[in-house]
Design an enzyme around this catalytic site. Structure first.
Site, PDB file in Angstrom:
ATOM      1  N   HIS A   3     -57.015 -26.467 -21.417  1.00  0.00           N
ATOM      2  CA  HIS A   3     -56.293 -27.348 -22.350  1.00  0.00           C
ATOM      3  C   HIS A   3     -54.901 -27.667 -21.795  1.00  0.00           C
ATOM      4  CE1 HIS A   3     -58.806 -25.186 -25.648  1.00  0.00           C
ATOM      5  NE2 HIS A   3     -59.303 -26.401 -25.515  1.00  0.00           N
TER       6      HIS A   3
ATOM      7  N   LYS B 103     -65.167 -21.531 -40.166  1.00  0.00           N
ATOM      8  CA  LYS B 103     -64.894 -20.694 -41.348  1.00  0.00           C
ATOM      9  C   LYS B 103     -64.114 -19.451 -40.961  1.00  0.00           C
ATOM     10  CE  LYS B 103     -68.185 -22.296 -44.678  1.00  0.00           C
ATOM     11  NZ  LYS B 103     -69.326 -22.922 -43.968  1.00  0.00           N
TER      12      LYS B 103
ATOM     13  N   ARG C  53     -65.365 -31.336 -18.812  1.00  0.00           N
ATOM     14  CA  ARG C  53     -65.470 -30.294 -17.786  1.00  0.00           C
ATOM     15  C   ARG C  53     -66.712 -30.474 -16.934  1.00  0.00           C
ATOM     16  NH1 ARG C  53     -64.961 -25.829 -22.304  1.00  0.00           N
ATOM     17  NH2 ARG C  53     -66.394 -27.409 -23.089  1.00  0.00           N
TER      18      ARG C  53
ATOM     19  N   SER D  68     -62.843 -21.933 -24.955  1.00  0.00           N
ATOM     20  CA  SER D  68     -62.240 -21.006 -25.922  1.00  0.00           C
ATOM     21  C   SER D  68     -63.282 -19.969 -26.371  1.00  0.00           C
ATOM     22  CB  SER D  68     -61.741 -21.771 -27.141  1.00  0.00           C
ATOM     23  OG  SER D  68     -60.725 -22.666 -26.779  1.00  0.00           O
TER      24      SER D  68
END
Ligand code: PNS
Length: 168
Positions: free
Chosen positions: A20, A44, A93, A131
């Site tokens: 990022h 969530k 990517r 991530s």
């Protein structure tokens, strides 16, 4: 005279990775201003709260005056309209990213033809970094050095330590 080009780099950034960071730095060279726009309520149970993700991005880009950090809710193109941004930046990517990214870009164009999506490739060492994998590796005690900013590495360690203490 042309107005400044404002680009939005949206995502969940849970957490911010060096992939990022690489894209944001490239975007900051290409556009007058780039806004790192963190989606509220993307998952969530995110590992980092939105406030933590905002703090991290602000700290990492504290020295970059044309990088801003913000949050958004609802449709991305509506947020872009409110910000008067003409560009959405997304990182690509690998081919595996392409289908999802193309669908999003075309859907966003359908919703708001005024906003252009621009794809950028990160530096090669980050082409496999996500991530999700960073969280998994860090939770299992693996090293994520060089894959995330130092600040994120420290915070991942704190989270892991906190969870172990809670379980103990
Ligand atoms: O980091 P991510 O999860 O790949 O980012 C995805 C994101 C935030 C760019 C996407 O989910 C999004 O734009 N959400 C906002 C809601 C929206 O506009 N949905 C329609 C997209 S076509």
């Amino acid at each position: 005279m042309n107005a400044d080009t404002l680009a939005i780099y949206p995502g969940s950034f849970d957490p911010l990775t060096n992939g990022h960071v690489d894209i944001i730095q490239r975007g900051a060279k290409l556009f007058d201003r780039i806004v790192v726009a963190i989606l509220l309520n993307v998952e969530k149970s995110p590992l980092f709260t939105v406030a933590e993700r905002v703090d991290i991005a602000r700290e990492v880009f504290a020295e970059n005056p044309n990088v801003e950090v913000d949050t958004f809710d609802g449709l991305l193109v509506e947020y872009a309209r409110r910000k008067r941004a003409g560009v959405i930046v997304r990182g690509l990517r690998a081919i595996s990213d392409f289908e999802y990214e193309m669908q999003m870009a075309l859907m966003n164009r359908n919703l708001n033809p005024e906003v252009e999506t621009v794809f950028m490739m990160p530096a090669e060492p980050y082409t496999y970094v996500s991530s999700r994998l960073v969280k998994e590796v860090a939770a299992l005690g693996g090293s994520v050095t060089n894959l995330v900013p130092r600040l994120v590495e420290d915070r991942l360690r704190q989270k892991k330590h906190g969870r172990q203490t809670l379980r103990a």
